[in-house]
Design a protein around this motif. Sequence first.
Motif, short mmCIF file in Angstrom:
data_model
loop_
_atom_site.label_atom_id
_atom_site.label_comp_id
_atom_site.label_asym_id
_atom_site.label_seq_id
_atom_site.Cartn_x
_atom_site.Cartn_y
_atom_site.Cartn_z
N LYS A 60 -27.49 -31.29 56.32
CA LYS A 60 -26.53 -30.98 56.40
C LYS A 60 -25.89 -30.74 55.61
N TYR A 61 -25.13 -31.42 54.99
CA TYR A 61 -24.45 -32.07 53.71
C TYR A 61 -25.06 -31.68 52.40
N ILE A 62 -26.76 -31.98 52.04
CA ILE A 62 -26.72 -31.29 51.07
C ILE A 62 -27.18 -30.17 51.26
N THR A 63 -27.50 -29.74 52.32
CA THR A 63 -27.16 -27.56 52.53
C THR A 63 -26.29 -27.21 51.45
N TRP A 64 -24.75 -27.82 52.16
CA TRP A 64 -23.94 -27.16 52.28
C TRP A 64 -23.56 -27.68 50.73
N LEU A 65 -23.81 -28.18 50.41
CA LEU A 65 -23.21 -28.63 48.80
C LEU A 65 -24.60 -27.35 47.94
N ILE A 66 -25.42 -27.38 47.95
CA ILE A 66 -26.14 -26.26 47.34
C ILE A 66 -25.63 -24.74 48.48
N ILE A 67 -26.02 -24.36 48.92
CA ILE A 67 -24.99 -23.00 49.45
C ILE A 67 -23.23 -23.02 48.04
N ASN A 68 -22.95 -24.72 48.04
CA ASN A 68 -21.11 -23.85 47.33
C ASN A 68 -21.93 -23.66 45.84
N ILE A 69 -23.05 -24.36 45.74
CA ILE A 69 -23.87 -24.28 44.24
C ILE A 69 -23.86 -22.88 43.54
N ILE A 70 -24.74 -21.98 44.90
CA ILE A 70 -25.08 -20.69 45.39
C ILE A 70 -23.43 -19.81 44.66
N GLN A 71 -22.44 -20.15 45.41
CA GLN A 71 -22.05 -19.72 45.83
C GLN A 71 -20.98 -19.76 44.00
N THR A 72 -21.06 -21.37 43.68
CA THR A 72 -20.00 -20.71 42.31
C THR A 72 -21.14 -19.89 41.21
N PHE A 73 -22.22 -20.00 41.04
CA PHE A 73 -22.43 -19.14 40.26
C PHE A 73 -22.56 -17.50 40.94
N SER A 74 -23.26 -17.35 42.07
CA SER A 74 -22.09 -15.96 42.22
C SER A 74 -21.28 -15.15 41.46
N LEU A 75 -20.05 -16.08 42.58
CA LEU A 75 -18.98 -15.48 42.07
C LEU A 75 -18.47 -15.68 41.06
N PHE A 76 -19.59 -16.76 39.57
CA PHE A 76 -18.55 -16.53 38.43
C PHE A 76 -19.67 -16.14 37.31
N ILE A 77 -21.04 -16.00 37.42
CA ILE A 77 -21.80 -15.84 36.77
C ILE A 77 -22.40 -14.13 36.90
N LEU A 78 -22.93 -14.16 38.21
CA LEU A 78 -23.93 -13.05 38.69
C LEU A 78 -23.19 -11.57 38.86
N LEU A 79 -21.53 -12.20 39.67
CA LEU A 79 -20.32 -11.03 40.06
C LEU A 79 -20.12 -10.07 39.01
#
Length: 231
Positions: A60-79
């Motif tokens: 759960k902890y690792i999944t949460w960190l991976i989701i936040n990595i994807i979120q950061t990449f999506s907000l600041f690069i993909l968007l």
Amino acid sequence: MKKKIYKKAGFWIRFLSRVLDVFIFGLILIGTSFAFLSHNKIEIGYNHPYTSWTFDSTWKYITWLIINIIQTFSLFILLPFFTNGRTIGMFICRIKIHYLKNKKRIQIFKSQIYREIFFGLSWSFLMFLFIILMYNPRFFIKFISTNRDSINFTTWQNVRISIITTFSGLIIFIQLISGISVGIKREKSSFIDKLSKTETVWEKYQLMEDEPKFKKIPTKIVKREKIEWME
């Protein structure tokens, strides 16, 4: 032919848009945290409110960190890539990223990568360090605790904490230098702007006549025949 002329955005409006982006990112981060955290009591050596919130399992902890990595990449690069150079904060502040020389989509994506090397990508890498160095969720809960100084960490744990805090401090320092350079330079650009060949501008623009381009005609050297004058 007319071309678009944009006015460069100053320090304070760029600072406000970045604060809004971080605030929105923080809200999403907190929201995803409650989806994975559980209200369980754990023993870490002292009585503290934060000890009641923890991760039930490592996955759960690792999944949460991976989701936040994807979120950061999506907000600041993909968007910004799909919205013509705008983050959510930029949308609100009515500014955008102007790509100076790169017009093709793959070149724009590369410019966005260079632009976020010291922010979005750096914070994503920091979360990746958490996965490697703080793979134990209990260790992570101890690390974010407000009474961390009262906890006796092992030598190896202190080394891992030092790596993470040093790297995060370096990111903040580089961002400060970048922001200060925008404020003191007349052209309102930072070294990150020059690295990515971009500039932050207001959405509004003026149409101006483009200067006509004159084609250079190569000169040709003509050999003249020698003329002899007869007396």
